[in-house]
Design a protein around this motif. Structure first.
Motif, mmCIF file in Angstrom:
data_model
loop_
_atom_site.group_PDB
_atom_site.id
_atom_site.type_symbol
_atom_site.label_atom_id
_atom_site.label_comp_id
_atom_site.label_asym_id
_atom_site.label_seq_id
_atom_site.Cartn_x
_atom_site.Cartn_y
_atom_site.Cartn_z
ATOM 1 N N HIS A 100 -46.526 -21.301 20.678
ATOM 2 C CA HIS A 100 -45.547 -22.325 20.322
ATOM 3 C C HIS A 100 -46.144 -23.393 19.414
ATOM 4 O O HIS A 100 -47.147 -24.028 19.755
ATOM 5 N N VAL A 101 -45.532 -23.586 18.257
ATOM 6 C CA VAL A 101 -45.840 -24.687 17.351
ATOM 7 C C VAL A 101 -44.512 -25.108 16.728
ATOM 8 O O VAL A 101 -43.806 -24.274 16.157
ATOM 9 N N THR A 102 -44.166 -26.391 16.831
ATOM 10 C CA THR A 102 -42.848 -26.847 16.374
ATOM 11 C C THR A 102 -42.799 -26.992 14.856
ATOM 12 O O THR A 102 -43.623 -27.698 14.256
ATOM 13 N N LEU A 103 -41.828 -26.319 14.258
ATOM 14 C CA LEU A 103 -41.566 -26.456 12.824
ATOM 15 C C LEU A 103 -40.614 -27.632 12.624
ATOM 16 O O LEU A 103 -39.489 -27.634 13.130
ATOM 17 N N THR A 104 -41.060 -28.648 11.885
ATOM 18 C CA THR A 104 -40.245 -29.836 11.634
ATOM 19 C C THR A 104 -39.933 -29.957 10.148
ATOM 20 O O THR A 104 -40.491 -29.241 9.308
ATOM 21 N N GLN A 105 -39.066 -30.906 9.826
ATOM 22 C CA GLN A 105 -38.711 -31.135 8.429
ATOM 23 C C GLN A 105 -39.913 -31.596 7.610
ATOM 24 O O GLN A 105 -39.950 -31.370 6.393
ATOM 25 N N GLN A 106 -40.888 -32.211 8.271
ATOM 26 C CA GLN A 106 -42.083 -32.663 7.556
ATOM 27 C C GLN A 106 -42.936 -31.500 7.057
ATOM 28 O O GLN A 106 -43.795 -31.697 6.203
ATOM 29 N N TRP A 108 -41.726 -28.978 5.470
ATOM 30 C CA TRP A 108 -41.071 -28.383 4.315
ATOM 31 C C TRP A 108 -40.984 -29.390 3.177
ATOM 32 O O TRP A 108 -40.480 -30.497 3.348
ATOM 33 N N ASN A 109 -41.481 -29.013 2.005
ATOM 34 C CA ASN A 109 -41.443 -29.862 0.825
ATOM 35 C C ASN A 109 -40.294 -29.409 -0.059
ATOM 36 O O ASN A 109 -40.397 -28.394 -0.751
ATOM 37 N N ALA A 110 -39.200 -30.157 -0.010
ATOM 38 C CA ALA A 110 -38.009 -29.773 -0.763
ATOM 39 C C ALA A 110 -38.247 -29.811 -2.268
ATOM 40 O O ALA A 110 -37.682 -29.020 -3.017
ATOM 41 N N ALA A 111 -39.099 -30.739 -2.717
ATOM 42 C CA ALA A 111 -39.369 -30.880 -4.155
ATOM 43 C C ALA A 111 -40.046 -29.636 -4.717
ATOM 44 O O ALA A 111 -39.710 -29.166 -5.811
ATOM 45 N N SER A 112 -40.998 -29.097 -3.967
ATOM 46 C CA SER A 112 -41.717 -27.907 -4.431
ATOM 47 C C SER A 112 -41.111 -26.615 -3.872
ATOM 48 O O SER A 112 -41.562 -25.524 -4.235
ATOM 49 N N ASN A 113 -40.105 -26.772 -3.010
ATOM 50 C CA ASN A 113 -39.456 -25.619 -2.391
ATOM 51 C C ASN A 113 -40.488 -24.726 -1.686
ATOM 52 O O ASN A 113 -40.506 -23.505 -1.835
ATOM 53 N N ASP A 114 -41.352 -25.396 -0.911
ATOM 54 C CA ASP A 114 -42.444 -24.665 -0.266
ATOM 55 C C ASP A 114 -42.869 -25.396 1.010
ATOM 56 O O ASP A 114 -42.561 -26.571 1.208
ATOM 57 N N PHE A 115 -43.591 -24.684 1.849
ATOM 58 C CA PHE A 115 -44.112 -25.276 3.068
ATOM 59 C C PHE A 115 -45.388 -26.066 2.778
ATOM 60 O O PHE A 115 -46.107 -25.793 1.811
ATOM 61 N N MET A 139 -36.860 -28.971 17.514
ATOM 62 C CA MET A 139 -36.603 -29.412 16.145
ATOM 63 C C MET A 139 -36.384 -30.922 16.130
ATOM 64 O O MET A 139 -36.306 -31.565 17.186
ATOM 65 N N ASP A 140 -36.276 -31.484 14.935
ATOM 66 C CA ASP A 140 -36.066 -32.925 14.768
ATOM 67 C C ASP A 140 -34.717 -33.356 15.340
ATOM 68 O O ASP A 140 -33.698 -32.683 15.146
ATOM 69 N N ASN A 141 -34.717 -34.495 16.017
ATOM 70 C CA ASN A 141 -33.500 -34.990 16.661
ATOM 71 C C ASN A 141 -32.379 -35.288 15.678
ATOM 72 O O ASN A 141 -31.199 -35.120 16.009
ATOM 73 N N ASP A 142 -32.721 -35.738 14.468
ATOM 74 C CA ASP A 142 -31.658 -36.106 13.528
ATOM 75 C C ASP A 142 -30.844 -34.891 13.076
ATOM 76 O O ASP A 142 -29.705 -35.033 12.632
ATOM 77 N N LEU A 143 -31.403 -33.696 13.214
ATOM 78 C CA LEU A 143 -30.662 -32.490 12.841
ATOM 79 C C LEU A 143 -29.517 -32.205 13.815
ATOM 80 O O LEU A 143 -28.593 -31.454 13.487
#
Length: 301
Positions: A100-106, A108-115, A139-143
């Motif tokens: 288990h490792v949590t994937l968060t929005q942090q 993911w780099n939307a600008a580079s479209n990459d992790f 996951m992130d609470n704001d989602l």
């Protein structure tokens, strides 16, 4: 006549064997994945943090062959480097097929479209230590407040599945209770996730104990989404006088475990059965782990 028939049989067999050597291997592979029974190490979390190697040895001596971690950070498993922890596993004759490792929005780099490099390291380390599954347990609470943002992040889940495949891994998600208590237009968040993720890229690890107190029934989901639950956290629950639920030794609680496990095997697509117990009613967690394993073995797992 018999000799001629035998010659024909041998000749045809030779032709088939020669042809098979040039055919794709997956055509001969079983569609059913290898079934495994293991323990989520969060069950013995205090012991793992105090003495990881000694605790793993005790689990191995009990009869466990597979474990799932909940202790990765800063590129280390329970304080060990990847290489050193793999040696600990080898020395104790254990396989760590998932973690288990949590994937968060942090990540993911939307600008580079990459992790981010941090997430890429998590994937690479999971592969190096010998995992087959990398599971995000939240996951992130704001989602949970924005369905559009949530659906957009499900695309990141799918991309993570692609990234994991390149490393020989399967990405997956592990539910708690909020996925069923959170509704988008009257539809549980978990259903929205199932509809908006590619089953080949995002496996589901159904935690039957976490969902049960919300009123979500594991059997209902298995029947509604057949083949979607490759992994399962096997738990039992008791209900206390105050109305709150807590885990207990398998077979001592109120969940219809035998029916759930049977349907998971039959139509749920489940091949990875992972025991987890988080409360112990005054018992030692290691003793609970031993009893849980005996119950599952007795039930044919």
């Amino acid at each position: 006549m018999i000799q001629n028939s035998r010659r024909i049989f041998l000749r045809n067999s030779a032709v088939l064997a020669a042809g098979a050597a040039f055919m794709p291997e997956h055509l001969f592979a079983s569609a059913k994945k290898i079934e495994r029974l293991g323990l989520q190490l969060y069950t013995v979390r205090d012991a793992m943090h105090a003495d990881p190697a000694g605790t793993l040895k005790k689990l191995s001596d009990m009869g466990y062959f597979q474990v799932e971690h909940a202790g990765y950070s800063d590129r280390k498993f329970y304080g060990y480097s990847v290489k050193d922890f793999k040696k600990v596993l080898d020395d104790t004759h254990l396989n760590m097929t998932s973690g288990h490792v949590t994937l968060t929005q942090q990540h993911w780099n939307a600008a580079s479209n990459d992790f981010t490099d941090e997430w890429k390291h998590a994937v690479a380390d999971a592969a190096e230590v010998g995992q087959k599954y990398l599971i995000s347990p939240g996951m992130d609470n704001d989602l949970l407040k924005d369905i559009d943002a949530f659906k957009k992040f499900m695309n990141v889940f799918n991309k993570c599945g692609e990234l994991c495949h390149k490393q020989g891994l399967q990405f997956g998600y592990h539910n708690h209770d909020f996925e069923f208590a959170t509704l988008f237009n009257g539809i549980p968040l978990y259903d929205v996730m199932l509809v908006n993720t590619d089953p080949d890229l995002v496996a589901q690890q159904m935690d039957i104990g976490n969902m049960y107190p919300t009123g979500a029934m594991p059997l209902d989901y298995i029947k509604k989404y057949p083949g979607r639950f490759e992994l399962m956290h096997v738990k039992d629950q008791i209900k206390n006088a105050d109305g709150k639920y807590e885990n207990t030794v398998l077979g001592k609680g109120i969940l219809p475990l035998k029916d759930i496990l049977k349907e998971a095997r039959k139509i749920g697509g489940t091949s990875q059965f992972i025991i987890e117990q988080e409360e112990y009613q005054g018992m030692d967690p290691l003793e609970c782990s031993k009893l849980d394993l005996k119950v599952m073995n007795r039930w044919g797992y």
